[in-house]
Design a protein around this motif. Structure first.
Motif, PDB file in Angstrom:
ATOM      1  N   UNK A  67      58.218  21.716  91.322  1.00  0.00           N
ATOM      2  CA  UNK A  67      57.698  20.444  90.824  1.00  0.00           C
ATOM      3  C   UNK A  67      58.014  20.230  89.359  1.00  0.00           C
ATOM      4  N   UNK A  68      57.855  21.272  88.547  1.00  0.00           N
ATOM      5  CA  UNK A  68      58.158  21.163  87.125  1.00  0.00           C
ATOM      6  C   UNK A  68      59.637  20.973  86.869  1.00  0.00           C
ATOM      7  N   UNK A  69      60.450  21.683  87.626  1.00  0.00           N
ATOM      8  CA  UNK A  69      61.914  21.610  87.496  1.00  0.00           C
ATOM      9  C   UNK A  69      62.393  20.191  87.806  1.00  0.00           C
ATOM     10  N   UNK A  70      61.875  19.622  88.909  1.00  0.00           N
ATOM     11  CA  UNK A  70      62.251  18.267  89.307  1.00  0.00           C
ATOM     12  C   UNK A  70      61.768  17.244  88.278  1.00  0.00           C
ATOM     13  N   UNK A  71      60.545  17.400  87.816  1.00  0.00           N
ATOM     14  CA  UNK A  71      59.988  16.452  86.834  1.00  0.00           C
ATOM     15  C   UNK A  71      60.773  16.496  85.530  1.00  0.00           C
ATOM     16  N   UNK A  72      61.098  17.687  85.078  1.00  0.00           N
ATOM     17  CA  UNK A  72      61.882  17.846  83.864  1.00  0.00           C
ATOM     18  C   UNK A  72      63.211  17.114  84.009  1.00  0.00           C
ATOM     19  N   UNK A  73      63.860  17.313  85.158  1.00  0.00           N
ATOM     20  CA  UNK A  73      65.167  16.681  85.379  1.00  0.00           C
ATOM     21  C   UNK A  73      65.088  15.166  85.334  1.00  0.00           C
ATOM     22  N   UNK A  74      64.043  14.595  85.945  1.00  0.00           N
ATOM     23  CA  UNK A  74      63.889  13.142  85.963  1.00  0.00           C
ATOM     24  C   UNK A  74      63.608  12.615  84.559  1.00  0.00           C
ATOM     25  N   UNK A  75      62.734  13.316  83.827  1.00  0.00           N
ATOM     26  CA  UNK A  75      62.391  12.868  82.469  1.00  0.00           C
ATOM     27  C   UNK A  75      63.605  12.927  81.556  1.00  0.00           C
ATOM     28  N   UNK A  76      64.317  14.065  81.551  1.00  0.00           N
ATOM     29  CA  UNK A  76      65.487  14.184  80.678  1.00  0.00           C
ATOM     30  C   UNK A  76      66.595  13.223  81.110  1.00  0.00           C
ATOM     31  N   UNK A  77      66.731  13.018  82.411  1.00  0.00           N
ATOM     32  CA  UNK A  77      67.734  12.084  82.906  1.00  0.00           C
ATOM     33  C   UNK A  77      67.454  10.652  82.512  1.00  0.00           C
ATOM     34  N   UNK A  78      66.172  10.324  82.287  1.00  0.00           N
ATOM     35  CA  UNK A  78      65.801   8.966  81.918  1.00  0.00           C
ATOM     36  C   UNK A  78      65.829   8.693  80.428  1.00  0.00           C
ATOM     37  N   UNK A  79      66.039   9.736  79.620  1.00  0.00           N
ATOM     38  CA  UNK A  79      66.097   9.535  78.173  1.00  0.00           C
ATOM     39  C   UNK A  79      67.383   8.813  77.776  1.00  0.00           C
ATOM     40  N   UNK A  80      67.309   7.987  76.746  1.00  0.00           N
ATOM     41  CA  UNK A  80      68.530   7.351  76.278  1.00  0.00           C
ATOM     42  C   UNK A  80      69.448   8.411  75.681  1.00  0.00           C
ATOM     43  N   UNK A  81      70.754   8.173  75.677  1.00  0.00           N
ATOM     44  CA  UNK A  81      71.682   9.191  75.176  1.00  0.00           C
ATOM     45  C   UNK A  81      71.357   9.615  73.753  1.00  0.00           C
ATOM     46  N   UNK A  82      71.480  10.908  73.509  1.00  0.00           N
ATOM     47  CA  UNK A  82      71.286  11.439  72.167  1.00  0.00           C
ATOM     48  C   UNK A  82      72.570  11.231  71.360  1.00  0.00           C
ATOM     49  N   UNK A  83      72.428  10.792  70.125  1.00  0.00           N
ATOM     50  CA  UNK A  83      73.591  10.646  69.249  1.00  0.00           C
ATOM     51  C   UNK A  83      73.859  11.996  68.595  1.00  0.00           C
ATOM     52  N   UNK A  84      74.959  12.615  68.984  1.00  0.00           N
ATOM     53  CA  UNK A  84      75.380  13.883  68.389  1.00  0.00           C
ATOM     54  C   UNK A  84      76.297  13.568  67.212  1.00  0.00           C
ATOM     55  N   UNK A  85      75.891  13.961  66.017  1.00  0.00           N
ATOM     56  CA  UNK A  85      76.681  13.696  64.812  1.00  0.00           C
ATOM     57  C   UNK A  85      77.521  14.929  64.499  1.00  0.00           C
ATOM     58  N   UNK A  86      78.836  14.733  64.464  1.00  0.00           N
ATOM     59  CA  UNK A  86      79.771  15.830  64.228  1.00  0.00           C
ATOM     60  C   UNK A  86      80.601  15.515  62.985  1.00  0.00           C
ATOM     61  N   UNK A  87      80.472  16.339  61.960  1.00  0.00           N
ATOM     62  CA  UNK A  87      81.322  16.208  60.777  1.00  0.00           C
ATOM     63  C   UNK A  87      82.503  17.156  60.933  1.00  0.00           C
ATOM     64  N   UNK A  88      83.705  16.595  60.902  1.00  0.00           N
ATOM     65  CA  UNK A  88      84.877  17.386  61.264  1.00  0.00           C
ATOM     66  C   UNK A  88      86.036  17.114  60.310  1.00  0.00           C
ATOM     67  N   UNK A  89      86.424  18.091  59.485  1.00  0.00           N
ATOM     68  CA  UNK A  89      87.606  17.917  58.631  1.00  0.00           C
ATOM     69  C   UNK A  89      88.887  17.972  59.470  1.00  0.00           C
ATOM     70  N   UNK A  90      89.863  17.146  59.110  1.00  0.00           N
ATOM     71  CA  UNK A  90      91.177  17.161  59.761  1.00  0.00           C
ATOM     72  C   UNK A  90      92.249  17.376  58.708  1.00  0.00           C
ATOM     73  N   UNK A  91      93.111  18.345  58.965  1.00  0.00           N
ATOM     74  CA  UNK A  91      94.223  18.593  58.048  1.00  0.00           C
ATOM     75  C   UNK A  91      95.122  17.361  57.957  1.00  0.00           C
TER      76      UNK A  91
END
Length: 324
Positions: A67-91
């Motif tokens: 029950x907890x596993x299923x609930x966790x999956x539904x809750x996380x699946x319903x969250x809006x996408x997380x913005x992952x900020x990546x700072x990346x140097x390019x030669x």
């Protein structure tokens, strides 16, 4: 079966379709719980009284875990996408710029017009210089998703919006789908590269290839040599390729600085990630492939199948590319 009929053939009400989709997740959760339950149930006990006590504990614990596993999956699946900020140097990058990567939206089913509109608004708020769409953006015939797809025309980036197909685009009349994407002013990189410019200055070579699935069907096959032909070698090269394992075809002599991929969904529902890594060399995040080439794998901005995610939240990637 109801899930596939509702997604691809029959206009099922969203509530009913949600339940049909969720049934796939329930089946996966029960499978995982069974894999845990069976070894525990085989533990030897020394008397009947103790055996009954521990069996009750295992039964109750398995139910609570499921029950907890299923609930966790539904809750996380319903969250809006997380913005992952990546700072990346390019030669050799002459000036900094920003970019957003969206991947694996899987428009269709529960990823409908309103869901796409919210993702577009979230992306535009970041005010990127350029936007990259790295495949599996669509997962249905164009006639079924035209309104939702049209929301992508509201994406805003002064240096343009660029797309490469994923394997799911090949499942649904890819020629028609690509035509619809072009009509919205989105540039499809078809085994080719272009120069990105900012303020009149050349920034990078942006290359893109068709998906590896094209080789299975003999249509629109990826070709790295064509994609890198006639580049400006004094500038860094970013390559868009849907599946991470395409990087296995890239050698140091190709002088590709960064590959942007998706496809894996980061596993989507743990521990499915372990199976994904049997097919793909990289799962999610940033990796150093060789001394020259890095790869970033987006966890997916939407989802496929059940509306669930566990330890693999949907993401929009925001890159700050820096001079090295």
């Amino acid at each position: 079966m109801c899930y596939f009929w509702g997604r691809y053939y029959f206009n099922m009400p969203l509530t009913l379709y949600f339940l049909a989709s969720l049934s796939i997740g329930v089946a996966f959760v029960l499978f995982v719980v069974t894999l845990i339950y069976q070894p525990l149930s085989l533990i030897p006990y020394f008397n009947k009284k103790r055996r009954g006590f521990f069996k009750n504990i295992i039964n109750a614990g398995s139910g609570i875990f499921a029950g907890g596993y299923l609930s966790w999956g539904i809750i996380e699946g319903g969250l809006k996408p997380k913005v992952e900020v990546i700072e990346l140097p390019l030669l050799k990058l002459p000036a900094p710029f920003s970019a957003v990567q969206i991947s694996d939206l899987h428009i269709g089913g529960l990823i409908e017009k309103n869901a796409v509109r919210e993702i577009v608004q979230q992306t535009n708020t970041l005010k990127p210089d350029v936007i990259f769409l790295t495949g599996d953006i669509i997962d249905a015939e164009i006639s079924r998703v035209s309104e939702a797809l049209q929301e992508l025309s509201n994406l805003q980036a002064p240096l343009g919006i660029y797309f490469v197909p994923g394997n799911h685009e090949y499942f649904h009349n890819i020629g028609e789908l690509l035509g619809a994407i072009r009509s919205m002013g989105i540039k499809i990189l078809e085994n080719e590269n272009i120069l990105l410019e900012k303020n009149g200055e050349n920034l990078i070579n942006l290359a893109g290839v068709y998906d590896l699935f094209g080789r299975r069907v003999g249509v629109l096959e990826p070709n790295l040599e064509d994609a890198l032909k006639d580049r400006e070698e004094s500038l860094p090269t970013i390559l868009l390729a849907h599946q991470p394992k395409f990087i296995l075809e890239i050698e140091e002599k190709n002088q590709v600085d960064l590959v942007l991929s998706g496809h894996t969904h980061g596993g989507q529902i743990f521990p499915f990630a372990f199976l994904v890594t049997l097919d793909q060399p990289y799962l999610a995040g940033l990796y150093q492939h060789n001394t020259r080439t890095q790869i970033y794998v987006n966890r997916g901005t939407g989802f496929w199948g059940p509306p669930m995610r566990i330890l693999a939240r949907a993401e929009i990637t925001y890159f700050k590319f820096l001079t090295a």
